[in-house]
Design a protein around this motif. Structure first.
Motif, mmCIF file in Angstrom:
data_model
loop_
_atom_site.group_PDB
_atom_site.id
_atom_site.type_symbol
_atom_site.label_atom_id
_atom_site.label_comp_id
_atom_site.label_asym_id
_atom_site.label_seq_id
_atom_site.Cartn_x
_atom_site.Cartn_y
_atom_site.Cartn_z
ATOM 1 N N VAL A 166 -1.929 -0.593 54.866
ATOM 2 C CA VAL A 166 -1.424 -0.653 56.063
ATOM 3 C C VAL A 166 -1.203 -2.142 56.383
ATOM 4 O O VAL A 166 -2.309 -2.622 56.571
ATOM 5 C CB VAL A 166 -0.568 0.188 56.915
ATOM 6 N N ASP A 167 -0.080 -2.414 56.708
ATOM 7 C CA ASP A 167 -0.149 -3.703 57.862
ATOM 8 C C ASP A 167 -0.620 -3.552 59.042
ATOM 9 O O ASP A 167 -0.880 -2.243 59.935
ATOM 10 C CB ASP A 167 1.926 -4.031 58.138
ATOM 11 N N SER A 170 1.456 -2.588 62.483
ATOM 12 C CA SER A 170 2.325 -1.866 62.556
ATOM 13 C C SER A 170 2.066 -0.817 62.708
ATOM 14 O O SER A 170 3.580 0.075 62.624
ATOM 15 C CB SER A 170 3.017 -1.738 61.053
ATOM 16 N N TYR A 245 4.329 6.289 62.326
ATOM 17 C CA TYR A 245 5.160 5.132 61.208
ATOM 18 C C TYR A 245 4.041 4.487 61.086
ATOM 19 O O TYR A 245 3.097 3.488 61.945
ATOM 20 C CB TYR A 245 6.304 4.641 62.522
ATOM 21 N N GLN A 247 3.822 0.576 58.604
ATOM 22 C CA GLN A 247 4.165 -0.614 57.060
ATOM 23 C C GLN A 247 3.988 -0.423 56.036
ATOM 24 O O GLN A 247 2.648 -1.004 56.110
ATOM 25 C CB GLN A 247 5.282 -1.393 57.784
ATOM 26 N N GLN A 249 1.538 -2.141 52.768
ATOM 27 C CA GLN A 249 1.800 -3.888 52.611
ATOM 28 C C GLN A 249 1.594 -3.687 51.342
ATOM 29 O O GLN A 249 1.130 -4.800 50.628
ATOM 30 C CB GLN A 249 0.929 -3.931 53.507
ATOM 31 N N THR A 301 12.844 0.850 53.232
ATOM 32 C CA THR A 301 12.218 -0.272 54.081
ATOM 33 C C THR A 301 10.886 0.291 54.156
ATOM 34 O O THR A 301 9.986 -1.182 54.764
ATOM 35 C CB THR A 301 11.997 0.837 55.764
ATOM 36 N N GLY A 302 9.975 0.577 52.908
ATOM 37 C CA GLY A 302 8.730 0.382 52.825
ATOM 38 C C GLY A 302 8.324 1.034 53.783
ATOM 39 O O GLY A 302 6.664 0.827 54.083
ATOM 40 N N ARG A 303 8.178 1.644 54.671
ATOM 41 C CA ARG A 303 7.660 2.548 55.505
ATOM 42 C C ARG A 303 7.539 4.076 55.791
ATOM 43 O O ARG A 303 7.841 4.713 54.967
ATOM 44 C CB ARG A 303 8.676 2.055 57.179
#
Length: 344
Positions: A166-167, A170, A245, A247, A249, A301-303
């Motif tokens: 994950v980012d 985020s 939630y 994001q 990577q 969204t890649g979320r």
């Protein structure tokens, strides 16, 4: 094995009594409170003719002489003082408050608004997030039980954070709890007239579980940045839902994420990863030690959305405390906890 419970007049304490009443290896030696001597059923009438033990005062030396384990189900600020008194006594300690969770005393004072326990006392405690710290728990004498919001959030995040998927900037956690999470002391937060048919946000990005969650996330991945964390009260008695939630990577499919979670929790009897397309609700874990997790990847969204639900008084407090006590005493972690959730 004999156990003592301090703080039995609170919801976490009385939930410990419910679990320990039928536990095959732990015997309730004594129960303690600052409220004076009285049968526990006078405080909780549902225990009449089931538990007639009398509340005793808190004398750490006497407790340590008679019991093998003490559960501290006392409020933050109180547990730290008691833990300091137990530090030199021959007894295992499991603290359900936040007093031993944060390794930095200054962080504790900032977020909890109490004086921190001495550093040597804090250092004695192993963080008891059971599914991710079993080895240390099995060798521990002291356990700091995780917070309820922290348990739901960390169990939901662990596989993707540890995998550096994950980012690190985020993470957003939108968490909701039943009113028992606010404790038994009357306040506007838990009055029926205030909460019935209502839904409240509180401690927006100021909740004391934030540094606890961030502390553990950074153990798994030092790149993790401060999280966004909001908490709400639901008009129900018990239960937590953390909708998380993140994001991603790295390109992954829904099926790959599901397999990742299944692999990480395959040996975790109290974590149930729901099949693709199914999402848990708080009612489905009520009265149990389960954490149920559902996943959804938004390919646009890649979320990733992670839904994690627990009973705040069980997996978020007393249930996880007994699970940790089982492990630290060489028992199967399911002992005394392997019962089906209440439904409806």
């Amino acid at each position: 094995m004999k156990v003592a419970v301090i703080g039995t007049t609170g919801y976490g304490g009385v939930e410990l009594l419910r679990i320990l009443h039928t536990h095959p290896a732990f015997q309730i030696q004594s129960i303690h409170s600052t409220r004076g001597e009285a049968p526990i059923w006078e405080e909780y009438p549902h225990l009449f003719a089931i538990n007639n033990q009398v509340l005793e005062g808190i004398q750490p030396k006497e407790i340590a002489e008679k019991a093998d384990i003490v559960f501290l189900a006392t409020p933050s600020g109180v547990s730290g003082q008691l833990a300091t008194q137990f530090a030199e006594l021959n007894i295992k300690v499991i603290d359900l408050s936040g007093d031993l969770r944060l390794k930095n005393p200054d962080e504790y004072t900032k977020w909890y608004k109490h004086e921190a326990a001495p550093q040597n006392v804090i250092n004695k405690a192993v963080y008891g997030l059971t599914e991710w710290n079993r080895e240390k728990i099995s060798n521990a004498e002291w356990i700091s039980n995780p917070g309820c919001y922290s348990t739901a959030s960390l169990l939901g995040l662990a596989p993707v954070v540890k995998g550096n998927l994950v980012d690190p900037t985020s993470i957003i956690i939108d968490a909701k709890s039943g009113t028992s999470g606010a404790g038994r002391k009357p306040s506007r937060m838990n009055m029926h007239a205030e909460m019935s048919e209502n839904f409240k946000i509180y401690k927006v990005n100021e909740h004391q579980h934030i540094p606890e969650i961030e502390q553990q996330l950074k153990v798994w991945n030092e790149e993790i940045k401060p999280i966004t964390f909001s908490t709400h009260l639901l008009p129900i008695a018990r239960g937590i839902m953390a909708t998380i939630y993140v994001q991603l990577q790295k390109d992954m499919s829904q099926s790959e994420l599901y397999e990742l979670y299944q692999e990480h929790y395959q040996n975790a009897p109290f974590v149930r990863v729901r099949p693709e397309g199914y999402y848990p609700s708080v009612k489905e874990v009520c009265g149990s030690n389960y954490c149920d997790i559902g996943l959804h990847l938004d390919e646009r969204t890649g979320r990733l959305t992670i839904v994690s639900v627990i009973d705040n008084l069980m997996k978020g407090a007393a249930g996880q405390a007994v699970q940790n006590a089982n492990i630290m005493n060489g028992l199967d972690e399911k002992t005394g906890l392997d019962f089906i959730p209440m439904y409806p």
